[in-house]
Write a protein that holds these residues in place. Structure first.
Motif, PDB file in Angstrom:
ATOM      1  N   GLY A 193      51.104  46.501  38.114  1.00 53.45           N
ATOM      2  CA  GLY A 193      49.950  47.156  37.515  1.00 53.45           C
ATOM      3  C   GLY A 193      49.111  47.905  38.514  1.00 53.45           C
ATOM      4  O   GLY A 193      48.069  48.447  38.158  1.00 53.45           O
ATOM      5  N   CYS A 194      49.557  47.942  39.761  1.00 53.16           N
ATOM      6  CA  CYS A 194      48.844  48.648  40.824  1.00 53.16           C
ATOM      7  C   CYS A 194      47.396  48.159  40.909  1.00 53.16           C
ATOM      8  O   CYS A 194      46.462  48.961  40.964  1.00 53.16           O
ATOM      9  CB  CYS A 194      48.895  50.154  40.597  1.00 53.16           C
ATOM     10  N   GLY A 195      47.225  46.855  40.885  1.00 58.70           N
ATOM     11  CA  GLY A 195      45.893  46.288  41.003  1.00 58.70           C
ATOM     12  C   GLY A 195      45.241  45.977  39.673  1.00 58.70           C
ATOM     13  O   GLY A 195      44.219  45.295  39.632  1.00 58.70           O
ATOM     14  N   ASP A 196      45.814  46.457  38.571  1.00 61.88           N
ATOM     15  CA  ASP A 196      45.221  46.200  37.259  1.00 61.88           C
ATOM     16  C   ASP A 196      45.885  44.975  36.633  1.00 61.88           C
ATOM     17  O   ASP A 196      46.924  45.075  35.980  1.00 61.88           O
ATOM     18  CB  ASP A 196      45.380  47.417  36.348  1.00 61.88           C
ATOM     19  N   ASN A 197      45.260  43.831  36.841  1.00 63.73           N
ATOM     20  CA  ASN A 197      45.759  42.574  36.295  1.00 63.73           C
ATOM     21  C   ASN A 197      44.826  42.032  35.220  1.00 63.73           C
ATOM     22  O   ASN A 197      44.907  40.865  34.846  1.00 63.73           O
ATOM     23  CB  ASN A 197      45.902  41.525  37.408  1.00 63.73           C
ATOM     24  N   HIS A 198      43.933  42.895  34.704  1.00 61.98           N
ATOM     25  CA  HIS A 198      42.884  42.376  33.828  1.00 61.98           C
ATOM     26  C   HIS A 198      42.690  43.161  32.537  1.00 61.98           C
ATOM     27  O   HIS A 198      41.988  42.692  31.642  1.00 61.98           O
ATOM     28  CB  HIS A 198      41.555  42.306  34.586  1.00 61.98           C
ATOM     29  N   HIS A 199      43.286  44.344  32.408  1.00 66.47           N
ATOM     30  CA  HIS A 199      43.212  45.053  31.127  1.00 66.47           C
ATOM     31  C   HIS A 199      44.386  44.657  30.235  1.00 66.47           C
ATOM     32  O   HIS A 199      45.502  44.456  30.723  1.00 66.47           O
ATOM     33  CB  HIS A 199      43.244  46.576  31.333  1.00 66.47           C
ATOM     34  N   LEU A 200      44.148  44.589  28.946  1.00 60.63           N
ATOM     35  CA  LEU A 200      45.196  44.245  27.994  1.00 60.63           C
ATOM     36  C   LEU A 200      46.298  45.304  28.005  1.00 60.63           C
ATOM     37  O   LEU A 200      46.022  46.503  27.952  1.00 60.63           O
ATOM     38  CB  LEU A 200      44.594  44.117  26.597  1.00 60.63           C
TER      39      LEU A 200
END
Length: 448
Positions: A193-200
């Motif tokens: 996620g290239c650092g995005d582990n928190h958006h659905l």
């Protein structure tokens, strides 16, 4: 136009939108399933509520028996009036720009209703009370989770932490590899996620809905969530060379799959309650977008009509038993060396596991409250960095969450240099009413 006519017209578009949905083998099977749901609705004489007239949204809602309304969706469950949520005096208010929200939909929801502070900065005692009051989480389970959240992602002095990104981007539940974990029900892995582990993730919601369509009761049962886990674990093992699965994050990952039916079901799961589409999607903040055929991430909330929390606490023993016997066995990931049995096992990934293991047991007060402190505590890693080509023991720096141990973890570009993105684009607090991850990220998706 009558609802059923609208659905019939929408069939080809809907089927085309989900050709590879897990659990659905072909467009024809999906159309057959949809038509059978319509026929069942007509035979039972159900009437649609005005707010459920969105054709495709209503269609998906039929997976969870929402047409009859949630009072019927609790089925044969014995519900107690005091378990209805939200309670009087707790109203839904969507989070504002300064409110911290992150990878845990249940905690996000509790903050949206004021069971937790709406700014998302919460303390230990507040979490224990809110999770019990909102979802009837056992005190033992809540204590374990909150303790690690404070220790690894928060402030020991105030026994507090942020639900999403911490102050100045440091800490909070977004910190990777402590409480937040890879192989999540609806969040992408940190690396991919290239650092995005928190958006659905829209594609993960579609995968989960596909398995629910195969369930005899069209519910998000433990078996459905186990199948969803197995598929996701297989994907991560194949495409995420820096998959992280150390003991505590592993517990959180597996527990999350068990939490969906046990905490988000309307009524007590296994005792007549229903883990239906409307309850699950509303609570995790997934709203079907007809224009794009994807799931938009919206603020988490309880369904508007009659939702009841479970009647008995769901504690640590039951959660761990179900997590490890019913879910983990479907696709075993070797703790600490997740790359075993995959093409991704190498000296680099093995050393990366060591680094992330250090990160996972390093309290935030030592690991990242101040970057100078991080340098001092991990001087050996910093010394080795130039030797290992600007990586931390062979691990791409952006696999490690911002400001934790490795001082250059916020450099622009993420796991790969191009395309360049603002350093906080993927690591800040949740941004709602957008669609994230429409395709499976087999390589880091820094542009999403």
């Amino acid at each position: 136009m009558k609802f059923t006519q609208a659905i019939v017209l929408a069939l080809p578009a809907f089927a085309a939108a989900f050709p590879g949905m897990a659990g659905v083998n072909s467009r024809a099977e999906l159309e057959d399933y949809i038509r059978s749901e319509i026929k069942r609705e007509q035979l039972e004489g159900r009437k649609a509520k005005p707010q459920l007239l969105n054709p495709v949204g209503k269609l998906l809602g039929a997976l969870g028996d929402t047409v009859s309304g949630l009072l019927n969706s609790v089925g044969s469950a014995i519900v107690v009036a005091d378990n209805k949520r939200p309670e009087e005096g707790y109203e839904f208010i969507a989070p504002g720009p300064g409110d911290s929200r992150g990878p845990c939909p249940g905690l996000n929801l509790l903050a949206n209703y004021g069971y937790l502070p709406r700014d998302g900065y919460v303390n230990f005692g507040q979490v224990l009370e809110a999770t019990s009051r909102g979802f009837n989480m056992g005190t033992d389970l809540a204590t374990v989770l909150a303790t690690f959240a404070v220790l690894g992602s928060g402030d020991l002095d105030g026994l507090s932490f942020y639900l999403g990104s911490g102050k100045n981007g440091i800490g909070g539940l977004n910190r990777h590899s402590v409480v937040e974990a890879d192989v999540s029900p609806n969040r992408e892995d940190y690396y991919n996620g290239c650092g995005d582990n928190h958006h659905l993730s829209s594609r993960l919601v579609k995968q989960m809905v596909g398995y629910a369509a195969e369930d005899p009761n069209k519910e998000f049962s433990l078996n459905v969530m186990a199948n969803h886990y197995a598929q996701s674990a297989g994907f991560s093992k194949q495409y995420n060379p820096y998959l992280y699965y150390f003991p505590f994050p592993q517990i959180v990952s597996l527990g999350a799959f068990a939490f969906y039916p046990n905490f988000f079901s309307n009524g007590t799961y296994g005792a007549g309650g229903v883990a239906n589409y409307r309850s699950i999607m509303s609570i995790i903040g997934a709203e079907y977008d007809e224009d794009t055929s994807e799931f938009k991430y919206v603020p988490e909330r309880w369904p508007e009509e009659g939702w009841y929390r479970r009647a008995t606490p769901y504690g640590a023993v039951q959660a761990l038993t179900e997590a490890f016997t019913l879910i983990y066995t479907r696709n075993i990931i070797v703790p600490a060396v997740a790359q075993v049995g995959t093409p991704n096992l190498s000296v680099q990934t093995f050393l990366c596991n060591i680094y992330q293991g250090i990160n996972s047991i390093t309290p935030l007060v030592l690991g990242g409250t101040e970057e100078e402190t991080a340098k001092a505590v991990t001087w050996a890693l910093s010394v080795l960095d130039p030797i290992l080509s600007k990586t931390a023991l062979g691990c791409p720096d952006s696999v490690i969450s911002p400001n934790e141990l490795f001082p250059n973890s916020q450099q622009e570009g993420g796991p790969v240099v191009p395309p360049r993105v603002p350093s906080d684009a993927n690591t800040g607090d949740n941004v709602y009413n957008q669609i994230y991850f429409t395709n499976a990220p087999k390589t880091p998706q820094c542009s999403q």
